[in-house]
Design a protein around this motif. Structure first.
Motif, PDB file in Angstrom:
ATOM      1  N   THR B  17      94.429   9.769  93.063  1.00 52.40           N
ATOM      2  CA  THR B  17      94.796   8.857  94.150  1.00 52.40           C
ATOM      3  C   THR B  17      96.211   8.376  93.884  1.00 52.40           C
ATOM      4  OG1 THR B  17      93.798   7.080  92.892  1.00 52.40           O
ATOM      5  CG2 THR B  17      92.454   8.066  94.617  1.00 52.40           C
ATOM      6  N   PRO B  18      96.894   7.946  94.897  1.00 46.51           N
ATOM      7  CA  PRO B  18      98.280   7.521  94.684  1.00 46.51           C
ATOM      8  C   PRO B  18      98.380   6.365  93.703  1.00 46.51           C
ATOM      9  CG  PRO B  18      97.700   7.531  97.030  1.00 46.51           C
ATOM     10  CD  PRO B  18      96.457   7.814  96.281  1.00 46.51           C
ATOM     11  N   THR B  19      97.404   5.487  93.734  1.00 48.00           N
ATOM     12  CA  THR B  19      97.433   4.342  92.828  1.00 48.00           C
ATOM     13  C   THR B  19      96.270   4.425  91.857  1.00 48.00           C
ATOM     14  OG1 THR B  19      98.407   2.972  94.551  1.00 48.00           O
ATOM     15  CG2 THR B  19      97.413   1.826  92.682  1.00 48.00           C
ATOM     16  N   GLN B  20      96.614   4.279  90.582  1.00 48.08           N
ATOM     17  CA  GLN B  20      95.572   4.296  89.562  1.00 48.08           C
ATOM     18  C   GLN B  20      95.204   2.859  89.193  1.00 48.08           C
ATOM     19  OE1 GLN B  20      94.323   7.364  87.595  1.00 48.08           O
ATOM     20  NE2 GLN B  20      94.773   7.830  89.727  1.00 48.08           N
ATOM     21  N   ARG B  21      93.929   2.623  89.169  1.00 51.54           N
ATOM     22  CA  ARG B  21      93.476   1.292  88.756  1.00 51.54           C
ATOM     23  C   ARG B  21      93.226   1.339  87.255  1.00 51.54           C
ATOM     24  NH1 ARG B  21      88.323   1.157  91.922  1.00 51.54           N
ATOM     25  NH2 ARG B  21      88.560   3.362  91.428  1.00 51.54           N
ATOM     26  N   LEU B  44     104.987   0.426  85.583  1.00 48.56           N
ATOM     27  CA  LEU B  44     103.717   0.284  86.308  1.00 48.56           C
ATOM     28  C   LEU B  44     103.697   0.998  87.652  1.00 48.56           C
ATOM     29  CD1 LEU B  44     102.853  -3.452  85.537  1.00 48.56           C
ATOM     30  CD2 LEU B  44     101.699  -1.419  84.668  1.00 48.56           C
ATOM     31  N   GLU B  45     104.610   1.895  87.853  1.00 51.31           N
ATOM     32  CA  GLU B  45     104.627   2.634  89.126  1.00 51.31           C
ATOM     33  C   GLU B  45     103.329   3.391  89.311  1.00 51.31           C
ATOM     34  OE1 GLU B  45     107.958   5.270  89.963  1.00 51.31           O
ATOM     35  OE2 GLU B  45     109.267   3.636  89.325  1.00 51.31           O
ATOM     36  N   GLY B  46     102.704   3.168  90.450  1.00 50.59           N
ATOM     37  CA  GLY B  46     101.455   3.868  90.744  1.00 50.59           C
ATOM     38  C   GLY B  46     100.263   3.325  89.985  1.00 50.59           C
ATOM     39  N   ILE B  47     100.466   2.196  89.372  1.00 51.90           N
ATOM     40  CA  ILE B  47      99.373   1.612  88.576  1.00 51.90           C
ATOM     41  C   ILE B  47      99.023   0.227  89.109  1.00 51.90           C
ATOM     42  CG2 ILE B  47      98.704   0.721  86.282  1.00 51.90           C
ATOM     43  CD1 ILE B  47      98.836   3.749  86.288  1.00 51.90           C
ATOM     44  N   GLU B  48      97.754   0.030  89.276  1.00 45.63           N
ATOM     45  CA  GLU B  48      97.279  -1.309  89.646  1.00 45.63           C
ATOM     46  C   GLU B  48      96.619  -1.875  88.384  1.00 45.63           C
ATOM     47  OE1 GLU B  48      93.813  -2.571  92.483  1.00 45.63           O
ATOM     48  OE2 GLU B  48      95.362  -1.471  93.632  1.00 45.63           O
ATOM     49  N   ASP B  97      90.142   3.484  86.910  1.00 53.62           N
ATOM     50  CA  ASP B  97      90.406   4.892  86.595  1.00 53.62           C
ATOM     51  C   ASP B  97      90.670   5.095  85.109  1.00 53.62           C
ATOM     52  OD1 ASP B  97      90.314   5.804  89.335  1.00 53.62           O
ATOM     53  OD2 ASP B  97      92.161   4.648  89.612  1.00 53.62           O
ATOM     54  N   ARG B 255      98.589   9.317  83.033  1.00 52.62           N
ATOM     55  CA  ARG B 255      99.250  10.096  84.081  1.00 52.62           C
ATOM     56  C   ARG B 255      99.235  11.581  83.723  1.00 52.62           C
ATOM     57  NH1 ARG B 255     103.292   5.595  83.600  1.00 52.62           N
ATOM     58  NH2 ARG B 255     102.886   4.189  85.352  1.00 52.62           N
TER      59      ARG B 255
END
Lengths: 402, 261
Positions: B17-21, B44-48, B97, B255
């Motif tokens: 998914t575009p954003t990883q939790r 933290l790009e793409g990371i929640e 994730d 990643r």
């Protein structure tokens, strides 16, 4: 005619000119004699050496008339063993009872090679930690003690020999059972042995008292190198080869020689070290002497007892504590042995150690006074550190998420 | 929440998914990661990113129940409400994730430090068999390591044990007694490798203490120690720079795993 005197502290002669008691000083005493004219006259004469001896010198009063558990003053210690003293222990199986008893009474038993904290108690014991002051395993004979001390203090060259067990792992002939599954390779065996030798050095140099329990006279040696093994090759590891391995049943002279050599190394390493010898009361499991195991046991223990006694007489800093007699003597009617007549029951061990401390206190009353004076030890608050840590954790956490 | 049985049956799968939790879980050691985030030191790009855990004594009130971590006391629930209000009821592996377990009462001072102090043939040297037993007891004895193992059945889990004590806090006498200041990187690496292999068997990715943070054999350099309280007496906690090294490593690997998946 000279009057007959019966010896014995509480049974003075009724026929003597006066009643003697064991409180009379052992010097010249007056006795009644008749001269040729039938005149009674007082004269001076030397008493026989048994007169005036204390109660414990006479079997009837010291043993026969007593409940075995009340037989006391079996030992007159040469030196005190106080709580502040660092005591190290080694020898045959029975030696480990000493360390346990010392620890139970808050005495300073030194464990120079302690188990890693992460091991459980069972795991530590399985790997022979905390049994003796260093991880040598049982040191049954005087020669083995001499070997270990010689290696530790660079007075002998380390043996190159190693054994393999059934799993192809390496075992140390000096202590084949020390690692339950043996070592990965020779390098690990040597590294582990080096750690033990370092522990021996540290223990001996820092100790006040070394308790050594003599166990056996029978042993197995390498015919060529003379190396004495902790056990017969081929039993736990290695392979028995009659051309290479020989059985030796050590005699008095050889054991005394090895013990003297061991004492010399100890003295050089730590001139203030006192040595307390004991003899294991545990009979042989098996004998290779060709004799019955009972008579072989008798020989073995008698020789060891004799050497221990002789060394204690010879050296001021060496003493002998009679744990052997307390367990084995007929006066105790075998009460301290388990039904197999070999294992010593806990009550026996306890009685031995109670006797040890009772004799110590009798000889050095200040030991007991000091203990009483110290009273119950204040409990150290071991939770204080964790409380502080918890406070710090809270601070850290609150700061980050405030 | 799924039951433990059903969770065990499933193998985790990284969803692209575009954003990883990603969740950082731990005791007070999670603070260094939070400091890193607050100081802008993490990528933290793409990371929640979320945090979940509790400090000190309350941390002990977190238990694994039906495959999820839940708080068993009001105090810990209060802590959870403060750190992550939307998840104060519990933490399920499926909610993220990936996870970073940090600190969690797994202290390398209990395993690495004594072993580094007893090198080959030196006093206190222990054999490989004893080291194996120690490692097993170290990991198995930590309740939150066991929780990490359960989470790892569902999602990628990284584990960063509490690092070496901070330099300059212990007295030199204490250091001389308990730390091998001559311990080499090679010696540390050998032990880290052993932990790595054990954790890998549990499907957990070990995050070693970065070598650049280590000083004097088995201590943490002062540059990575917490600054709270002027570093006067905190030998344990680390600062944002340390947290950044740990989290960035975890996220990089996450990643990488996602790409390879």
């Amino acid at each position: 005619m000279r009057t007959q005197h019966r010896v014995g502290p509480k049974f003075p002669s009724a026929f003597s000119g006066r009643l003697f008691s064991n409180r009379d000083p052992p010097n010249l005493r007056e006795t009644t004699e008749k001269d040729g004219l039938g005149q009674v006259r007082m004269s001076e004469q030397h008493p026989n050496p048994y007169e005036g001896l204390p109660e414990e010198a006479f079997w009837r009063t010291a043993v026969a008339a007593k409940n075995p558990l009340e037989i006391s003053e079996l030992w007159k210690p040469k030196f005190p063993v106080a709580q502040k003293h660092r005591v190290i222990t080694a020898g045959s199986c029975f030696a480990q009872h000493f360390s346990r008893a010392l620890l139970a009474r808050d005495y300073g038993w030194s464990d120079a090679e302690p188990a890693p904290k992460l091991l459980s108690e069972t795991q530590a014991r399985d790997y022979n930690y905390g049994i003796f002051s260093f991880r040598t395993g049982n040191i049954y004979t005087a020669r083995m003690l001499r070997q270990w001390l010689g290696y530790a203090f660079d007075e002998a060259e380390l043996p190159a020999e190693y054994w393999q067990n059934g799993k192809g792992r390496v075992c140390d002939p000096l202590r084949p059972a020390i690692e339950p599954d043996g070592f990965v390779d020779q390098a690990e065996m040597r590294a582990s042995r080096a750690a033990t030798l370092a522990a021996i050095r540290q223990a001996v140099k820092g100790a006040n008292v070394f308790v050594f329990t003599m166990g056996l006279t029978e042993c197995w040696r390498n015919r060529e190198t003379g190396l004495e093994y902790a056990m017969c090759p081929g039993t736990l590891a290695g392979e028995f080869d009659p051309a290479q391995h020989e059985f030796v049943n050590q005699g008095f002279a050889g054991i005394r020689r090895d013990m003297r050599a061991a004492l010399k190394i100890l003295r050089r390493a730590n001139p203030k070290l006192k040595v307390l010898l004991t003899v294991s009361p545990v009979p042989l499991t098996a004998t290779a002497s060709g004799q019955h195991v009972l008579t072989a046991t008798s020989y073995s223990k008698s020789v060891l007892r004799a050497v221990a006694g002789e060394l204690a007489m010879e050296y001021e800093h060496v003493d002998y504590f009679p744990s052997y007699e307390i367990i084995t003597h007929p006066a105790y009617r075998g009460m301290f042995y388990a039904p197999n007549q070999r294992s010593v029951v806990p009550q026996g061990v306890n009685h031995v150690m109670e006797s040890f401390f009772a004799c110590q206190n009798a000889a050095f009353p200040w030991l007991e006074r000091k203990l009483k004076k110290a009273g119950p030890q204040p409990l150290v608050d071991k939770t204080a550190g964790s409380r502080d840590r918890a406070l710090k954790c809270d601070e850290e956490f609150l700061d980050a998420f405030s | 929440m799924p039951s433990a049985k059903s969770a065990q049956k499933r193998r985790y799968r990284i969803v692209a998914t575009p954003t990883q939790r990603f969740c950082v879980f731990g005791d007070s050691h999670i603070a260094c990661v939070k400091h890193a985030q607050d100081e802008g030191l993490v990528q933290l790009e793409g990371i929640e990113l979320e945090f979940w855990g509790a400090p000190g004594p309350q941390f002990r009130d977190l238990h694994l129940q039906d495959g999820c971590l839940v708080g068993s006391s009001q105090a810990v629930r209060d802590s959870l409400a403060r750190i992550n209000p939307k998840r104060s009821a519990g933490l399920a592996p499926q909610e993220f994730d990936g996870f970073l377990f940090i600190g969690c009462r797994l202290r390398i001072t209990e395993f690495l430090v004594p072993l580094l102090q007893s090198p080959l043939g030196g006093r206190g040297y222990v054999t490989a068999a004893v080291r194996d037993l120690m490692l097993e007891r170290w990991l198995e004895g930590c309740r939150w390591y066991r929780a990490a193992r359960e989470f790892a059945k569902e999602r990628p889990v990284f584990f960063s044990p509490a690092g070496f004590l901070n330099d300059g806090i212990l007295t030199e006498e204490e250091v001389a007694r308990s730390i091998n200041t001559e311990a080499s990187e090679t010696a540390r690496t050998a032990l880290w490798d052993q932990i790595d292999a054990a954790m890998a068997r549990d499907n957990i990715r070990l995050l070693r203490q970065p070598e650049e943070t280590v000083t004097r054999g088995a201590l943490t350099a002062r540059a990575y120690a917490t600054t709270l309280g002027g570093q006067a007496d905190d030998a344990v906690h680390k600062n944002g720079a340390y947290g950044a090294l740990i989290l960035n490593q975890a996220l990089t690997e996450l990643r990488g795993a996602q790409i390879s998946a």
